[in-house]
Design an enzyme around this catalytic site. Sequence first.
Site, mmCIF file in Angstrom:
data_model
loop_
_atom_site.group_PDB
_atom_site.id
_atom_site.type_symbol
_atom_site.label_atom_id
_atom_site.label_comp_id
_atom_site.label_asym_id
_atom_site.label_seq_id
_atom_site.Cartn_x
_atom_site.Cartn_y
_atom_site.Cartn_z
ATOM 1 N N ILE A 120 -12.747 23.291 32.003
ATOM 2 C CA ILE A 120 -12.275 22.352 30.984
ATOM 3 C C ILE A 120 -12.082 20.960 31.563
ATOM 4 O O ILE A 120 -11.643 20.049 30.868
ATOM 5 C CB ILE A 120 -10.957 22.839 30.342
ATOM 6 C CG1 ILE A 120 -9.910 23.127 31.423
ATOM 7 C CG2 ILE A 120 -11.210 24.063 29.495
ATOM 8 C CD1 ILE A 120 -8.551 23.489 30.854
ATOM 9 N N VAL A 131 -13.395 18.345 35.256
ATOM 10 C CA VAL A 131 -14.019 18.268 36.565
ATOM 11 C C VAL A 131 -13.782 16.870 37.113
ATOM 12 O O VAL A 131 -13.765 15.893 36.374
ATOM 13 C CB VAL A 131 -15.526 18.582 36.501
ATOM 14 C CG1 VAL A 131 -16.251 17.570 35.642
ATOM 15 C CG2 VAL A 131 -16.147 18.660 37.878
ATOM 16 N N GLY A 132 -13.577 16.787 38.414
ATOM 17 C CA GLY A 132 -13.325 15.497 39.037
ATOM 18 C C GLY A 132 -13.769 15.496 40.470
ATOM 19 O O GLY A 132 -14.424 16.425 40.950
ATOM 20 N N GLY A 133 -13.414 14.417 41.165
ATOM 21 C CA GLY A 133 -13.859 14.269 42.535
ATOM 22 C C GLY A 133 -13.323 15.332 43.469
ATOM 23 O O GLY A 133 -13.926 15.620 44.499
ATOM 24 N N PHE A 134 -12.182 15.926 43.131
ATOM 25 C CA PHE A 134 -11.584 16.929 44.002
ATOM 26 C C PHE A 134 -12.015 18.345 43.655
ATOM 27 O O PHE A 134 -11.772 19.259 44.415
ATOM 28 C CB PHE A 134 -10.060 16.838 43.926
ATOM 29 C CG PHE A 134 -9.528 15.592 44.541
ATOM 30 C CD1 PHE A 134 -9.405 15.476 45.912
ATOM 31 C CD2 PHE A 134 -9.172 14.525 43.756
ATOM 32 C CE1 PHE A 134 -8.914 14.318 46.481
ATOM 33 C CE2 PHE A 134 -8.690 13.362 44.316
ATOM 34 C CZ PHE A 134 -8.559 13.260 45.682
ATOM 35 N N GLY A 135 -12.617 18.514 42.535
ATOM 36 C CA GLY A 135 -13.023 19.852 42.154
ATOM 37 C C GLY A 135 -12.950 20.051 40.658
ATOM 38 O O GLY A 135 -12.902 19.098 39.887
ATOM 39 N N ASP A 187 2.602 5.786 38.484
ATOM 40 C CA ASP A 187 1.295 5.765 37.826
ATOM 41 C C ASP A 187 1.443 6.135 36.347
ATOM 42 O O ASP A 187 0.754 7.012 35.835
ATOM 43 C CB ASP A 187 0.332 6.714 38.525
ATOM 44 C CG ASP A 187 -1.126 6.387 38.204
ATOM 45 O OD1 ASP A 187 -1.398 5.251 37.764
ATOM 46 O OD2 ASP A 187 -1.986 7.251 38.403
#
Length: 870
Positions: free
Chosen positions: A548, A550-554, A667
Amino acid sequence: MRRIKTTHLLFSLVLFSLICNSICASNDAKSNSISFILNCGAENNGQKDADGRKWDSDTKYLSSAADDSISAKAEIQDPSLPSTVPYMSARIFTNESSYVFKVSPKHRHYIRLHFYPSDYSSLNSSDAYFAVIANGITVLKNFSASITAKALSQAYILREFSLPVSTDGKIKITFSPSPLYKGSYAFINGIEVIPSPDLFSSAIMVGFSDMVGYSDQSIDLGIAPLQTMFRLNVGGSFIPPTNDSGGLSRTWFDDSPYVFGAGVGITGEADKNVSIHYSKETREYVAPLDVYSTSRTMGPDGKVNQNYNLTWVFQVDANFTYVVRLHFCELSMTKINQRSFEIFINNQTADDAADVIVWAGSKGVPVYKDFAVYVQDTKVEDEELWVALRPAVQLKPEFYDAILNGMEIFKMNGTKGDLAGPNPELSDMMVKAEAEPERSFAPSSSSNQKANVIGGAAGGAAAVVVAAVCIAIYQRKKRDIGVERSTSTSGWLPLYGNSHTSSTTKSTISGKSCTSSHISSLAVSLCRHFSFAEIKKATKNFDESQIIGVGGFGKVYKGVIDGGTTKVAIKRANPSSEQGIHEFQTEIEMLSKLRHRHLVSLIGYCEEDDEMILVYDHMAHGTLREHLYKGNKTILSWKQRLEICIGAARGLHYLHTGAKYTIIHRDVKTTNILLDEHWVAKVSDFGLSKTGPNLNQTHVSTVVKGSFGYLDPEYFRRQQLTEKSDVYSFGVVLFEVLCARPALNPTLAKEQVSLADWALHCQKKGILEDIIDPHLKGKINPECLKKFADAAEKCLSDQGIDRPSMGDVLWNLEFALQLQENPDGVAYSDEKETHKPSQTDMGIQETNLNDGTEENSSVVFSQLIHPQGR
């Protein structure tokens, strides 16, 4: 006497001939340099856009093969469109069709294509896949304006090309629906064909020595087809097409979204006594006066300047050659070697002794330099183009500084002989969100209702969009330049991104990231530990259908635990990655000890076999941002938005006051406010969070981290973090909720790029109602709007001491809600009182934080989609 008369007659004939030739030449020049500005699909000529430019109908330029084309109107007008002309009408092609323009073969021409991916008639915008070929050059291939607009967070797409003209004096632009997609069609909203003078000759090659087919010195640009990727007025403001020079109708954007990290230098403008004079080498049409009269330099401190680079970073397509044009005009120096500097492009030395006075001869004379660089596909990360300047220390100039006034980046035809790059990739989450049916704002108990986003510390489905105008910081050293790298996102045309962090903690056995020994025993005791086998079972062995996010880390998976009774979001770092260890630890240390109704719940973690996996409570309705703009399925009412803001404020107020130490989130933004199945707001993403100052301190000194557009200017200037930094960011969120637009939008005029600045300007001018979400107009009680806007304005005070506490913000928001619901009989007294957390506010469990749980992390593990928005 006769001789005099004869002389007069001959003179008159010669003069008459010259005048006739001049008139003919003038008419010829006009006919040969005519511009075509077409409002495609429009019935009438002469319609004007917001800048006052006239657009004509396209019908007489269509070839006979386009007789079956469709003229259509867009069904929906996006509020962020700069003008209804040309975007609200379109020409639809279901078969290959062309436009033909008769032009002068002596000139290059700018070809600008305008696309607004809306639904037209019975056609869905997502079905439009097509190619565009201009004079035999494929400029777009399998192009999807819908995907591109979503990925770039833009309502419309503009593509600009500079092409030579064929010898027959014609420009032919062909649109071809893609045969790869059933039912695909092509469309176009606007076309500009603008003649241009000879702007290109040759470019100095950078790093080309090993490439076959290139000489050792320069590359010829005379007949090369080019695509404009970036055009920046460095140190200056947005320049609209109507203010461009030479009648070329180019758009120049502010460069600040592309500047690397915190090393932004200073901007300047020419003094009134500085007169700028164009030369034979640099004519007025090269760039407008506004470009050369503003600049960005490194700053007045030479010692500081020797230790950093003034750097811009751009995301580009791989396997293409790029021409980087740098515009210079010395506005203060008058002598050689007063300001000498080095120029680097993609870590290659382009010039090690740049001196504007040497090039131009004197102050106030514009010059430009063209460099070419090839960007190769690394197969590892998104391709970037870096431009960096630093003082030429070896030349011992009078001032250790560098200057730049403007920058243009053009793509040359690639290895396949065309200019077509790929469509940007949407995250799996965005794809799933697009596939879901529309939902109303109501709790749903249906078990088969699709969840469209992650919970936990998800950065949000629109994180890649936030990167569109934000600059993300990550640490990685660049060879020879001596700077630390940072992911920076593009704002105008190509906008892609990835994240890359580094970890210094490794297992002595495998060399991979290992975290179990660094998580405190208290955190371990408060947080559930999952075995890797349990995680595999929960995710169906990490089945791709469960993804659901996805990104740079997994990847992030939807999962169920406890016999299928509990839905969770499971974030798994790439097992081979050495990234995110500090954020992994920080997330566990923070969230394991915090329990609050308005904070995302960390259920547990897994750290077996060098895995870094976090398990969160599932958040069915995703991020606040996606329900405000860009792909939102639900239009939130004003009351609903107020309740969400109040919930987020309660969560932040708890962080600031409810634990042993103040916790500063660092943030706060709309992608870090998540919504559960009951639309309850929960603050997420604690990878950057820090424990605040103790009683003997007023601030925490720390490296600046956060998301541009939300970043506290005082924190940015002084690198001193307080809880008021969160208050500033929350003020941006409040205006984002009210206006339904991003915190940064570099496609707008400079004064409107920053939502915080623009909203404050409108608030002070008394015209705030002009920029609020059109869906809210007429639906907000005026007193409620005044209270809400006042609260947001105070949050954005330049000095932290002038900002309210989060408790005061919460009180004002609750008061605004009462004004909205019961304007005639508000139960509150309008007094400023610090909001004290109730039992409901304090949540399920409060656990004090120990010392030493905070890590100075470099990039956030918790942001899931594309974490470059830092």
